[in-house]
Design a protein around this motif. Structure first.
Motif, PDB file in Angstrom:
ATOM      1  N   ASP A 194      23.342  68.468  36.373  1.00  8.73           N
ATOM      2  CA  ASP A 194      22.793  67.601  37.413  1.00  8.73           C
ATOM      3  C   ASP A 194      23.820  67.252  38.475  1.00  8.73           C
ATOM      4  OD1 ASP A 194      24.449  65.890  36.037  1.00  8.73           O
ATOM      5  OD2 ASP A 194      22.955  64.292  35.806  1.00  8.73           O
ATOM      6  N   GLY A 195      25.008  67.886  38.403  1.00  8.86           N
ATOM      7  CA  GLY A 195      26.054  67.634  39.388  1.00  8.86           C
ATOM      8  C   GLY A 195      26.996  66.512  39.026  1.00  8.86           C
ATOM      9  N   THR A 196      26.718  65.797  37.924  1.00  3.87           N
ATOM     10  CA  THR A 196      27.583  64.710  37.467  1.00  3.87           C
ATOM     11  C   THR A 196      28.302  65.141  36.201  1.00  3.87           C
ATOM     12  OG1 THR A 196      26.070  63.045  38.371  1.00  3.87           O
ATOM     13  CG2 THR A 196      27.642  62.307  36.712  1.00  3.87           C
ATOM     14  N   PRO A 197      29.626  64.966  36.134  1.00  5.93           N
ATOM     15  CA  PRO A 197      30.355  65.370  34.926  1.00  5.93           C
ATOM     16  C   PRO A 197      29.931  64.559  33.708  1.00  5.93           C
ATOM     17  CG  PRO A 197      31.775  64.123  36.402  1.00  5.93           C
ATOM     18  CD  PRO A 197      30.517  64.393  37.160  1.00  5.93           C
ATOM     19  N   ASP A 198      29.893  65.224  32.551  1.00  8.69           N
ATOM     20  CA  ASP A 198      29.500  64.614  31.285  1.00  8.69           C
ATOM     21  C   ASP A 198      30.571  64.886  30.242  1.00  8.69           C
ATOM     22  OD1 ASP A 198      26.809  63.968  32.334  1.00  8.69           O
ATOM     23  OD2 ASP A 198      26.486  66.134  32.214  1.00  8.69           O
ATOM     24  N   LEU A 199      30.375  64.299  29.062  1.00 10.20           N
ATOM     25  CA  LEU A 199      31.338  64.463  27.968  1.00 10.20           C
ATOM     26  C   LEU A 199      30.630  64.733  26.655  1.00 10.20           C
ATOM     27  CD1 LEU A 199      34.097  61.687  28.246  1.00 10.20           C
ATOM     28  CD2 LEU A 199      34.457  64.161  28.276  1.00 10.20           C
ATOM     29  N   TRP A 200      31.097  65.753  25.937  1.00 10.29           N
ATOM     30  CA  TRP A 200      30.762  65.907  24.534  1.00 10.29           C
ATOM     31  C   TRP A 200      31.871  65.262  23.708  1.00 10.29           C
ATOM     32  CZ3 TRP A 200      29.162  71.232  26.247  1.00 10.29           C
ATOM     33  CH2 TRP A 200      27.788  71.463  26.045  1.00 10.29           C
ATOM     34  N   THR A 201      31.515  64.567  22.629  1.00 11.50           N
ATOM     35  CA  THR A 201      32.498  64.158  21.635  1.00 11.50           C
ATOM     36  C   THR A 201      32.192  64.896  20.342  1.00 11.50           C
ATOM     37  OG1 THR A 201      31.191  62.269  20.860  1.00 11.50           O
ATOM     38  CG2 THR A 201      32.769  61.866  22.637  1.00 11.50           C
ATOM     39  N   VAL A 202      33.249  65.298  19.641  1.00 14.23           N
ATOM     40  CA  VAL A 202      33.117  65.971  18.354  1.00 14.23           C
ATOM     41  C   VAL A 202      33.914  65.158  17.340  1.00 14.23           C
ATOM     42  CG1 VAL A 202      33.419  68.109  17.064  1.00 14.23           C
ATOM     43  CG2 VAL A 202      32.960  68.207  19.523  1.00 14.23           C
ATOM     44  N   GLY A 203      33.245  64.770  16.260  1.00 12.64           N
ATOM     45  CA  GLY A 203      33.902  63.932  15.270  1.00 12.64           C
ATOM     46  C   GLY A 203      33.744  64.455  13.860  1.00 12.64           C
ATOM     47  N   ALA A 204      34.039  63.596  12.893  1.00  9.27           N
ATOM     48  CA  ALA A 204      34.033  63.970  11.480  1.00  9.27           C
ATOM     49  C   ALA A 204      32.688  64.559  11.088  1.00  9.27           C
ATOM     50  CB  ALA A 204      34.340  62.746  10.620  1.00  9.27           C
ATOM     51  N   GLY A 205      32.756  65.627  10.244  1.00  8.43           N
ATOM     52  CA  GLY A 205      31.542  66.269   9.772  1.00  8.43           C
ATOM     53  C   GLY A 205      30.825  67.081  10.820  1.00  8.43           C
ATOM     54  N   GLY A 206      31.500  67.365  11.935  1.00  8.32           N
ATOM     55  CA  GLY A 206      30.863  68.153  12.985  1.00  8.32           C
ATOM     56  C   GLY A 206      29.826  67.388  13.777  1.00  8.32           C
ATOM     57  N   GLN A 207      29.915  66.052  13.757  1.00  5.28           N
ATOM     58  CA  GLN A 207      28.975  65.250  14.541  1.00  5.28           C
ATOM     59  C   GLN A 207      29.281  65.383  16.033  1.00  5.28           C
ATOM     60  OE1 GLN A 207      26.242  63.536  13.229  1.00  5.28           O
ATOM     61  NE2 GLN A 207      26.901  64.787  11.487  1.00  5.28           N
ATOM     62  N   VAL A 208      28.277  65.750  16.808  1.00  8.84           N
ATOM     63  CA  VAL A 208      28.430  65.985  18.238  1.00  8.84           C
ATOM     64  C   VAL A 208      27.546  65.011  18.999  1.00  8.84           C
ATOM     65  CG1 VAL A 208      28.139  67.635  20.120  1.00  8.84           C
ATOM     66  CG2 VAL A 208      28.929  68.424  17.879  1.00  8.84           C
ATOM     67  N   THR A 209      28.119  64.361  20.002  1.00  7.44           N
ATOM     68  CA  THR A 209      27.342  63.495  20.885  1.00  7.44           C
ATOM     69  C   THR A 209      27.553  63.940  22.315  1.00  7.44           C
ATOM     70  OG1 THR A 209      27.516  61.594  19.405  1.00  7.44           O
ATOM     71  CG2 THR A 209      26.953  61.142  21.698  1.00  7.44           C
ATOM     72  N   ALA A 210      26.446  64.236  23.005  1.00  9.66           N
ATOM     73  CA  ALA A 210      26.503  64.531  24.429  1.00  9.66           C
ATOM     74  C   ALA A 210      26.310  63.229  25.190  1.00  9.66           C
ATOM     75  CB  ALA A 210      25.424  65.533  24.810  1.00  9.66           C
ATOM     76  N   ASN A 211      27.291  62.867  25.988  1.00 10.63           N
ATOM     77  CA  ASN A 211      27.224  61.668  26.811  1.00 10.63           C
ATOM     78  C   ASN A 211      26.872  62.102  28.227  1.00 10.63           C
ATOM     79  OD1 ASN A 211      28.602  59.321  25.016  1.00 10.63           O
ATOM     80  ND2 ASN A 211      29.617  61.279  24.621  1.00 10.63           N
ATOM     81  N   LEU A 212      25.610  61.922  28.587  1.00  7.45           N
ATOM     82  CA  LEU A 212      25.106  62.374  29.880  1.00  7.45           C
ATOM     83  C   LEU A 212      25.125  61.192  30.843  1.00  7.45           C
ATOM     84  CD1 LEU A 212      22.033  64.401  28.532  1.00  7.45           C
ATOM     85  CD2 LEU A 212      24.384  65.192  28.869  1.00  7.45           C
ATOM     86  N   PHE A 213      26.002  61.274  31.841  1.00  3.59           N
ATOM     87  CA  PHE A 213      26.178  60.168  32.774  1.00  3.59           C
ATOM     88  C   PHE A 213      25.361  60.397  34.035  1.00  3.59           C
ATOM     89  CE2 PHE A 213      30.213  60.384  30.336  1.00  3.59           C
ATOM     90  CZ  PHE A 213      30.119  59.144  29.708  1.00  3.59           C
ATOM     91  N   HIS A 214      24.952  59.301  34.645  1.00  2.00           N
ATOM     92  CA  HIS A 214      24.231  59.367  35.912  1.00  2.00           C
ATOM     93  C   HIS A 214      24.441  58.055  36.661  1.00  2.00           C
ATOM     94  CE1 HIS A 214      21.060  56.778  34.098  1.00  2.00           C
ATOM     95  NE2 HIS A 214      21.268  57.504  33.013  1.00  2.00           N
ATOM     96  N   GLY A 215      24.253  58.125  37.963  1.00  2.00           N
ATOM     97  CA  GLY A 215      24.418  56.921  38.772  1.00  2.00           C
ATOM     98  C   GLY A 215      25.832  56.397  38.785  1.00  2.00           C
ATOM     99  N   LEU A 216      26.823  57.306  39.009  1.00  3.55           N
ATOM    100  CA  LEU A 216      28.206  56.847  39.082  1.00  3.55           C
ATOM    101  C   LEU A 216      28.364  55.836  40.209  1.00  3.55           C
ATOM    102  CD1 LEU A 216      30.270  60.150  38.623  1.00  3.55           C
ATOM    103  CD2 LEU A 216      29.648  58.459  36.896  1.00  3.55           C
ATOM    104  N   SER A 217      29.136  54.781  39.935  1.00  2.00           N
ATOM    105  CA  SER A 217      29.361  53.735  40.926  1.00  2.00           C
ATOM    106  C   SER A 217      30.818  53.322  40.907  1.00  2.00           C
ATOM    107  CB  SER A 217      28.473  52.518  40.615  1.00  2.00           C
ATOM    108  OG  SER A 217      28.834  51.407  41.410  1.00  2.00           O
ATOM    109  N   ALA A 218      31.351  52.990  42.071  1.00  2.00           N
ATOM    110  CA  ALA A 218      32.733  52.539  42.146  1.00  2.00           C
ATOM    111  C   ALA A 218      32.879  51.092  41.724  1.00  2.00           C
ATOM    112  CB  ALA A 218      33.261  52.724  43.573  1.00  2.00           C
ATOM    113  N   THR A 219      31.765  50.404  41.497  1.00  2.00           N
ATOM    114  CA  THR A 219      31.842  48.971  41.197  1.00  2.00           C
ATOM    115  C   THR A 219      31.371  48.605  39.798  1.00  2.00           C
ATOM    116  OG1 THR A 219      29.617  48.644  42.123  1.00  2.00           O
ATOM    117  CG2 THR A 219      31.507  48.393  43.621  1.00  2.00           C
ATOM    118  N   GLY A 220      30.811  49.540  39.056  1.00  2.00           N
ATOM    119  CA  GLY A 220      30.324  49.180  37.732  1.00  2.00           C
ATOM    120  C   GLY A 220      30.066  50.394  36.869  1.00  2.00           C
ATOM    121  N   PRO A 221      29.699  50.179  35.588  1.00  2.00           N
ATOM    122  CA  PRO A 221      29.484  51.300  34.662  1.00  2.00           C
ATOM    123  C   PRO A 221      28.373  52.226  35.128  1.00  2.00           C
ATOM    124  CG  PRO A 221      29.648  49.208  33.481  1.00  2.00           C
ATOM    125  CD  PRO A 221      29.532  48.868  34.933  1.00  2.00           C
ATOM    126  N   ALA A 222      28.454  53.468  34.671  1.00  2.00           N
ATOM    127  CA  ALA A 222      27.440  54.472  34.986  1.00  2.00           C
ATOM    128  C   ALA A 222      26.293  54.368  33.993  1.00  2.00           C
ATOM    129  CB  ALA A 222      28.057  55.864  34.932  1.00  2.00           C
TER     130      ALA A 222
END
Length: 523
Positions: free
Chosen positions: A484-512
């Motif tokens: 979607d044009g916005t950078p995202d993050l995968w996290t990989v943890g114990a037991g192969g648990q994967v979480t896709a963190n899909l960000f949207h609405g980036l703002s310079a003043t507050g959380p996405a």
């Protein structure tokens, strides 16, 4: 050849009136169905059956093999007393290919075979008739039309027609370059082969196969394939335009290797495949454990059309060492070998972390730059630029960038992960995630541009989240996961648990805005 399987006890008198011996479990090698329908190629055949006697007496095996259309004439026979086995063991008779060839006369021919057991003159019934077809035929070389418009890494079809001599193969075996042979069935001697050329000049070998799998004539042709447009989608090793998850094994429930889990475009990932099973090539034998402790980065590190892998060792016996292994555009196995080097400065210091940085230096060498967290020479650490040279696997001495962490603390307190995202004009720009594990602060810097001469860095900063994975032991993999044009993050943890963190609405003043998609790496 006659074979007795198992020890043989001395024969004893078989009293009249006792149950007769029996024959069971008939079979062949190569395998065939007793009821028929199997076509065996031009090969020797081993026949076997299990002989059983209620009194435990040693048994003599009788065997006969006939053509189905000539049941009264034996092609091969074993008479009483020629083959002795212990009760409960198998009798085996091997018939050479030449025997079948002589009986078949050059045509596919049906054969029938049976065993019978003899215990001190008391014979069993003949076993049920088993049958198969023997194929001595071999067809001529097929007619193959070379593909047009072939592109490296993209599927292309090749049409195969029957041989000019009028023979009709049941199928074909084809081999592209040094790949493994692949068999395809034919319909009336015709077939369509789909393959992916992996180089500019390719060699395709196609061999005719008979109904029994005999190799016949073959044809070999050479064709060219054009280079595809550069794949600018970071981490897309499979070539489908969707980022994939790449991680190193030896941790998080994965065996040693480089694991590729294809992305689905919505945050989920498919089953992981070990594309690093051959190891990085440091040892003479395939050693996947040599990847352990490395950090994988994806990008066009060979300067070609495909996404490649750069792996870096931040610690251990190979600390500071890196290597580049070329991708094939289709998610195939990485080569065991390629350019290697060291990310060290004039005094031998090396970065504790590295990230792919696209063309952040503006030098446009055709190879990606790197960013790293490295000693700054004054007892602290700095975000440093490693400009790409003009050859694969070569980077200039690092330049410490004149930039502080989001909270002004030491750079070693932060974890970095980067990706390239689409930019106007069909290009890309570099985005860098910064995560402070101890507090969970997560920021992203977009549109990075660095001056390798002055150390100046420009960017647009966005505070993405607070309290994000505070204290968690996870690996970070950045990509535009949902395109979607916005950078995202995968996290990989114990037991192969994967979480896709899909960000949207980036703002310079507050959380996405954040959408999380959970998966488990399967393999």
């Amino acid at each position: 050849m006659l074979v007795a399987v198992g020890s043989v006890q001395p024969a004893s008198a078989h009293a009249a009136g006792k149950d007769r011996p029996s024959v069971g479990s008939p079979g062949t090698s190569p395998a065939s169905a007793c009821a028929g329908g199997t076509v065996l190629g031009d090969t020797s055949v081993a026949f076997r059956a299990r002989l059983q006697d209620p009194a435990g007496t040693a048994l003599s095996a009788e065997f006969r093999l006939v053509r189905a259309d000539r049941p009264g004439t034996a092609v091969m026979a074993v008479g009483p007393g020629k083959l002795t086995v212990a009760s409960g063991q198998e009798a085996v008779v091997e018939v050479p290919a030449a025997t079948f060839e002589n009986a078949a006369g050059g045509r596919i021919t049906d054969f029938v075979w049976q065993f019978r057991a003899d215990a001190d003159g008391l014979k069993s019934q003949w076993s049920p008739q088993c049958r198969f077809a023997f194929d001595p035929t071999r067809q001529g070389a097929p007619v193959v039309a070379g593909p047009s418009g072939a592109v490296i890494g993209k599927p292309v079809t090749v049409t195969v027609a029957p041989p000019a001599d009028g023979s009709v193969p049941a199928g074909y075996s084809y081999q592209l370059n040094v790949g493994a042979p692949v068999e395809v069935p034919a319909d009336g001697g015709r077939a369509v082969i789909t393959l992916k050329p992996d180089r500019a000049v390719n060699t395709l070998t196609v061999t005719s196969l008979s109904p029994g799998g005999n190799s016949g004539g073959r044809v070999q042709l050479t064709f060219s394939a054009a280079a595809p447009p550069p794949n600018l989608t970071t981490a897309d090793l499979t070539g489908d335009g969707v980022p994939d998850l790449v991680t190193v094994g030896g941790r998080d429930g994965l065996p040693s290797g480089i694991w590729l889990a294809p992305g689905t475009g919505d945050g989920h990932v498919g089953p992981a495949v070990n594309i690093g099973a051959a190891g990085p090539g440091f040892s003479t034998e395939p050693t996947p454990s040599d990847w352990d402790g490395a950090v994988p980065l994806t990008g066009r590190f060979t300067g070609g059309s495909f996404q490649d892998l750069l792996f870096y060792y931040p610690g251990g016996i190979r600390a500071g060492h890196f290597g580049v292994r070329a991708g094939d555009g289709g998610g195939g196995a990485l080569p065991a070998g390629g350019p290697n080097g060291d990310l060290t400065d004039w005094v031998g210091s090396y970065p504790s972390q590295v990230a792919e940085a696209g063309t952040v230096s503006g030098r446009a060498t055709g190879f990606p730059d790197l960013l790293g967290i490295a000693p700054d020479g004054s007892g602290g650490t700095a975000l440093s630029l490693y400009p790409a040279g003009w050859v694969t696997g070569v980077f200039d001495m690092p330049t410490a960038l004149n930039v502080r962490t989001p909270d002004g603390t030491d750079w070693n307190d932060w974890t970095i992960a980067s990706t390239e995202v689409a930019a106007p004009g069909g290009t890309t720009s570099t985005a860098l995630f910064l995560w402070k594990k101890s507090t969970g602060e997560l920021d992203v810097w977009k549109d990075l541009a660095a001056d390798p001469n002055t150390g100046a860095l420009t960017y647009h900063a966005f505070p993405v989240a607070t309290g994000w994975n505070t204290g968690a032991d996870v690996q970070l993999r950045a990509a535009d996961i949902d395109s979607d044009g916005t950078p995202d993050l995968w996290t990989v943890g114990a037991g192969g648990q994967v979480t896709a963190n899909l960000f949207h609405g980036l703002s310079a003043t507050g959380p996405a805005g954040l959408t999380q998609v959970n998966s488990t790496l399967s393999h």
